[in-house]
Write an enzyme that holds these catalytic residues in place. Sequence first.
Site, PDB file in Angstrom:
ATOM      1  N   CYS A  61       0.841  -1.256  -0.056  1.00  0.00           N
ATOM      2  CA  CYS A  61       0.125   0.007   0.065  1.00  0.00           C
ATOM      3  C   CYS A  61       0.820   1.408  -0.029  1.00  0.00           C
ATOM      4  O   CYS A  61       1.951   1.397   0.687  1.00  0.00           O
ATOM      5  CB  CYS A  61      -0.826   0.073   1.245  1.00  0.00           C
ATOM      6  SG  CYS A  61      -1.811  -1.374   1.419  1.00  0.00           S
TER       7      CYS A  61
ATOM      8  N   GLU B 161      17.320 -22.781  -8.038  1.00  0.00           N
ATOM      9  CA  GLU B 161      16.744 -21.499  -7.916  1.00  0.00           C
ATOM     10  C   GLU B 161      18.170 -20.251  -8.006  1.00  0.00           C
ATOM     11  O   GLU B 161      18.021 -19.516  -8.913  1.00  0.00           O
ATOM     12  CB  GLU B 161      16.154 -20.967  -6.625  1.00  0.00           C
ATOM     13  CG  GLU B 161      16.046 -19.526  -6.244  1.00  0.00           C
ATOM     14  CD  GLU B 161      14.861 -18.882  -7.282  1.00  0.00           C
ATOM     15  OE1 GLU B 161      14.369 -19.707  -8.169  1.00  0.00           O
ATOM     16  OE2 GLU B 161      14.525 -17.834  -7.153  1.00  0.00           O
TER      17      GLU B 161
ATOM     18  N   LYS C  21      18.360 -17.984 -11.390  1.00  0.00           N
ATOM     19  CA  LYS C  21      18.428 -16.279 -11.197  1.00  0.00           C
ATOM     20  C   LYS C  21      19.582 -15.781 -12.058  1.00  0.00           C
ATOM     21  O   LYS C  21      19.600 -14.628 -12.648  1.00  0.00           O
ATOM     22  CB  LYS C  21      18.889 -16.000  -9.766  1.00  0.00           C
ATOM     23  CG  LYS C  21      17.808 -16.059  -8.541  1.00  0.00           C
ATOM     24  CD  LYS C  21      16.827 -14.950  -8.769  1.00  0.00           C
ATOM     25  CE  LYS C  21      15.395 -15.020  -9.305  1.00  0.00           C
ATOM     26  NZ  LYS C  21      14.486 -16.072  -9.214  1.00  0.00           N
TER      27      LYS C  21
ATOM     28  N   HIS D 152      27.137 -38.971 -11.964  1.00  0.00           N
ATOM     29  CA  HIS D 152      26.398 -39.905 -12.879  1.00  0.00           C
ATOM     30  C   HIS D 152      26.568 -39.040 -14.063  1.00  0.00           C
ATOM     31  O   HIS D 152      25.777 -39.504 -14.913  1.00  0.00           O
ATOM     32  CB  HIS D 152      24.846 -39.891 -12.286  1.00  0.00           C
ATOM     33  CG  HIS D 152      25.102 -40.883 -11.097  1.00  0.00           C
ATOM     34  ND1 HIS D 152      25.513 -42.375 -11.213  1.00  0.00           N
ATOM     35  CD2 HIS D 152      24.697 -40.702  -9.918  1.00  0.00           C
ATOM     36  CE1 HIS D 152      25.318 -42.503  -9.732  1.00  0.00           C
ATOM     37  NE2 HIS D 152      24.807 -41.673  -9.016  1.00  0.00           N
TER      38      HIS D 152
ATOM     39  N   TRP E  74      -3.165  -2.682  -1.553  1.00  0.00           N
ATOM     40  CA  TRP E  74      -2.626  -3.528  -2.043  1.00  0.00           C
ATOM     41  C   TRP E  74      -3.533  -4.871  -1.155  1.00  0.00           C
ATOM     42  O   TRP E  74      -3.097  -4.884   0.074  1.00  0.00           O
ATOM     43  CB  TRP E  74      -1.276  -4.078  -2.027  1.00  0.00           C
ATOM     44  CG  TRP E  74      -0.647  -5.357  -2.288  1.00  0.00           C
ATOM     45  CD1 TRP E  74      -0.335  -6.241  -1.304  1.00  0.00           C
ATOM     46  CD2 TRP E  74      -0.523  -5.859  -3.659  1.00  0.00           C
ATOM     47  NE1 TRP E  74       0.034  -7.423  -2.098  1.00  0.00           N
ATOM     48  CE2 TRP E  74       0.112  -7.168  -3.184  1.00  0.00           C
ATOM     49  CE3 TRP E  74      -0.594  -5.496  -4.907  1.00  0.00           C
ATOM     50  CZ2 TRP E  74       0.238  -8.077  -4.366  1.00  0.00           C
ATOM     51  CZ3 TRP E  74      -0.244  -6.221  -5.870  1.00  0.00           C
ATOM     52  CH2 TRP E  74       0.146  -7.825  -5.692  1.00  0.00           C
TER      53      TRP E  74
ATOM     54  N   ASN F 290      -1.581   0.581   6.104  1.00  0.00           N
ATOM     55  CA  ASN F 290      -0.762  -0.511   5.575  1.00  0.00           C
ATOM     56  C   ASN F 290      -0.238  -1.320   6.617  1.00  0.00           C
ATOM     57  O   ASN F 290       0.208  -0.825   7.759  1.00  0.00           O
ATOM     58  CB  ASN F 290       0.448   0.527   5.041  1.00  0.00           C
ATOM     59  CG  ASN F 290       1.508  -0.339   4.377  1.00  0.00           C
ATOM     60  OD1 ASN F 290       1.038  -1.561   4.107  1.00  0.00           O
ATOM     61  ND2 ASN F 290       2.773  -0.104   4.151  1.00  0.00           N
ATOM     62  N   GLY F 291      -0.568  -2.427   6.210  1.00  0.00           N
ATOM     63  CA  GLY F 291       0.114  -3.501   7.220  1.00  0.00           C
ATOM     64  C   GLY F 291      -1.114  -4.625   7.453  1.00  0.00           C
ATOM     65  O   GLY F 291      -1.990  -4.558   6.912  1.00  0.00           O
TER      66      GLY F 291
ATOM     67  N   ARG G  65       4.486   1.189  -6.321  1.00  0.00           N
ATOM     68  CA  ARG G  65       4.409   0.172  -5.397  1.00  0.00           C
ATOM     69  C   ARG G  65       3.310  -1.220  -5.655  1.00  0.00           C
ATOM     70  O   ARG G  65       3.250  -2.303  -4.783  1.00  0.00           O
ATOM     71  CB  ARG G  65       3.898   0.514  -3.926  1.00  0.00           C
ATOM     72  CG  ARG G  65       5.036   1.714  -3.317  1.00  0.00           C
ATOM     73  CD  ARG G  65       4.567   2.589  -2.294  1.00  0.00           C
ATOM     74  NE  ARG G  65       4.341   1.969  -0.988  1.00  0.00           N
ATOM     75  CZ  ARG G  65       5.261   1.677  -0.173  1.00  0.00           C
ATOM     76  NH1 ARG G  65       6.492   2.418  -0.534  1.00  0.00           N
ATOM     77  NH2 ARG G  65       5.195   0.896   0.844  1.00  0.00           N
TER      78      ARG G  65
ATOM     79  N   GLU H 197      18.271 -16.016 -16.020  1.00  0.00           N
ATOM     80  CA  GLU H 197      17.266 -14.882 -16.198  1.00  0.00           C
ATOM     81  C   GLU H 197      18.026 -13.461 -16.282  1.00  0.00           C
ATOM     82  O   GLU H 197      17.941 -12.714 -17.400  1.00  0.00           O
ATOM     83  CB  GLU H 197      16.366 -14.828 -14.988  1.00  0.00           C
ATOM     84  CG  GLU H 197      15.335 -15.878 -14.765  1.00  0.00           C
ATOM     85  CD  GLU H 197      14.176 -15.263 -13.741  1.00  0.00           C
ATOM     86  OE1 GLU H 197      13.214 -15.189 -14.189  1.00  0.00           O
ATOM     87  OE2 GLU H 197      14.689 -15.246 -12.586  1.00  0.00           O
TER      88      GLU H 197
ATOM     89  N   LYS I  55       6.862 -10.561 -16.289  1.00  0.00           N
ATOM     90  CA  LYS I  55       6.651 -10.889 -14.907  1.00  0.00           C
ATOM     91  C   LYS I  55       5.434 -11.877 -14.587  1.00  0.00           C
ATOM     92  O   LYS I  55       5.725 -12.818 -13.961  1.00  0.00           O
ATOM     93  CB  LYS I  55       6.154  -9.497 -14.332  1.00  0.00           C
ATOM     94  CG  LYS I  55       5.950  -9.805 -12.575  1.00  0.00           C
ATOM     95  CD  LYS I  55       7.239 -10.105 -11.910  1.00  0.00           C
ATOM     96  CE  LYS I  55       7.112 -10.102 -10.630  1.00  0.00           C
ATOM     97  NZ  LYS I  55       8.398 -10.915 -10.039  1.00  0.00           N
TER      98      LYS I  55
HETATM   99  O1  M6R Z   1       3.751 -15.794 -10.757  1.00  0.00           O
HETATM  100  P1  M6R Z   1       4.239 -17.148 -10.894  1.00  0.00           P
HETATM  101  O2  M6R Z   1       4.739 -17.457  -9.429  1.00  0.00           O
HETATM  102  O3  M6R Z   1       3.119 -18.240 -10.865  1.00  0.00           O
HETATM  103  O4  M6R Z   1       5.476 -17.270 -11.849  1.00  0.00           O
HETATM  104  C1  M6R Z   1       5.899 -18.388 -12.048  1.00  0.00           C
HETATM  105  C2  M6R Z   1       7.237 -18.129 -13.048  1.00  0.00           C
HETATM  106  O5  M6R Z   1       6.801 -17.507 -14.094  1.00  0.00           O
HETATM  107  C3  M6R Z   1       8.364 -17.454 -12.119  1.00  0.00           C
HETATM  108  O6  M6R Z   1       8.595 -17.772 -10.771  1.00  0.00           O
HETATM  109  C4  M6R Z   1       9.620 -17.101 -12.971  1.00  0.00           C
HETATM  110  O7  M6R Z   1      10.214 -18.027 -13.153  1.00  0.00           O
HETATM  111  C5  M6R Z   1      10.360 -15.767 -12.346  1.00  0.00           C
HETATM  112  N1  M6R Z   1      10.792 -15.068 -13.527  1.00  0.00           N
HETATM  113  C6  M6R Z   1      11.296 -16.546 -11.464  1.00  0.00           C
HETATM  114  O8  M6R Z   1      12.379 -15.359 -11.151  1.00  0.00           O
END
Ligand code: M6R
Length: 614
Positions: free
Chosen positions: A2, A484, A488, A507, A75, A101-102, A27, A491, A609
């Site tokens: 928020c 993960e 990162k 293996h 939000w 907010n919160g 935000r 990406e 996103k």
């Molecule tokens: O909104 P979601 O969690 O469903 O999104 C899933 C993936 O598209 C998302 O986690 C994507 O891999 C990100 N870019 C990772 O950083």
Amino acid sequence: MCGIVGYVGQRPAQGVVVEGLRRLEYRGYDSAGIALVADGELVTRKRAGKLANLEKAIADDPLPESTTAVGHTRWATHGAPNDVNAHPHLGHAGRVALVHNGIIENFHALRAALESDGHQLLSETDTETVAHLLELQVASGVDLTTAMQRVCQRLDGAFTLVAVDAHDPDRVVAARRNSPLVVGLGEGENFLGSDVAAFIEHTREALELGQDQVVTISREGVEVTGFDGTPAAAKRFHVDWDLSAAEKDGHDWFMRKEIFEQPRAVADSLLGRHSRTGQLQLDEMRLSDQELRDIDKIIIIACGTSFYAGMVAKYAIEHWCRVPVEVELASEFRYRDPILDYSTLVVAISQSGETADTLQAIRHARSQRSKVLAICNTNGSTIPRESDAVIYTHAGPEIGVASTKGFLTQLVACYLLALYLAQVKGTRFGDEIAEVMEQLEGMPAHIERVLADAESVYALARSHVDTRSVLFLGRHAGYPVALEGALKLKELAYLHAEGFAAGELKHGPIALVEDGMPVLCVVPPEGRDQLHDKMVSGIQEVRARGARTICLAEEGDTSIEPYADDLVRLPRVPVLLQPLVAVVPLQLFACELASAMGHDVDQPRNLAKSVTVE
Ligand code: M6R
């Protein structure tokens, strides 16, 4: 989360507040509203959706002139994003308007007490309860500042509150606990904002408030007290950021800002999960204890980072609840004709709540009579709406395309789900569950400590700008962390990066190791099931073939030192919770390396996103 704006001064308050809300749009929000004081009355306008909807409502029904107002972009956390739940909220006779907010953790009990005294609350929010409490106080004859001090002493949780009283048009009163609020200092006018972006075009002189403080702004000045009414000091500072830096709280990227928000996000996701009797409670669970007891299999479906959160969840749920768990990529799920029935619980994890692959998978699961529980960060989005139950994470809006605080809060929600199932199914004793909850509640402080060491991770990252290929190794709950970390780097830095379970190296993947190749290793805590020692053997194997090892190992683990070319220390935490601290240096590493390589960290090439196509 928020955005909040408050103003008292000489100018038309509507313009100052609406402009301030526009500056806070970054935000993220799903409704907006304003309340101003005119002729001893409060006048409000609020609308679901974007600021344009609020502006249209004001254009259709213009507001009177006023020089005192509060505004809010919401939000949604408690209650859907609609006009009624939008802020400001009013007290029972419409004398006090409040934006917030919160999360007020104890609002259920406070609301029940108000309702039994005959109060009618119109919204589903925790905020409206506080508006009623404030109004009861001012109606009893105290001023709004005293009312705020008294009410705050009754509230649990994290909050920023900003209120106006129709009978006292020359002051705006605010309070904060574990939630952001800054004061903008003007000449004959003063401002309040969630951050300095709200007022940066009017003043660059500001006050940073401390914890548990109440601030009263008027045209003449600013007064700060503690919740107990004793005068308190706030830190004055000069804002020398431009607007774009101000939105990012002084960071260069939203992603970096979001990485540093993680201690708060994790703490927020843990708020309000205890009932008054100390039992674990999940507000939006909506599945009965009997339905949960009948479950004999869990399938977790998700994509990308959320999928890796699901992999950690498997370890936690199977360990604490003894229920078999499968973790499946949402995009693969329905095409393999999965075996599903009413005793299968499908858990869909999605930060955005709009990912098409995940949505189609839950539609398939429900068509086969399975119950679906969503773990989601976006209130009112499609996936929780189409699910039987939901656990909301409280990360706040995540703007960087690469998920960071979304991931950590998904992990928290997964742990909460596992512990809740253990409570319902009786697979763990109450004191065991309480012990893990206590450990979880200690995690924000551990994450802070990892972040305090960011500079050394940055230096390490910058020394890798010429690297073309990186491996990540982990075992047990550290394996999804390795995946993960690799995601990162792919990406953001567009590097070849792969994560492996360390035991699988021999293996095949070990053939990839070349002289000088960086290998990031997530080392499990010492002393459990030989996990640590097996990982150390894996590290020795890659090092013997020329790899440069960067080891993430807990404080006090000296056995790793001979095999680590670089060492990043992690706080000592239980093995199942280690992902919450271990992933943070990997996020910092990817963010800094991509930045040093000149890439757009917030908008990496080819990515969106929210992926709303299959
Ligand atoms: O909104 P979601 O969690 O469903 O999104 C899933 C993936 O598209 C998302 O986690 C994507 O891999 C990100 N870019 C990772 O950083």
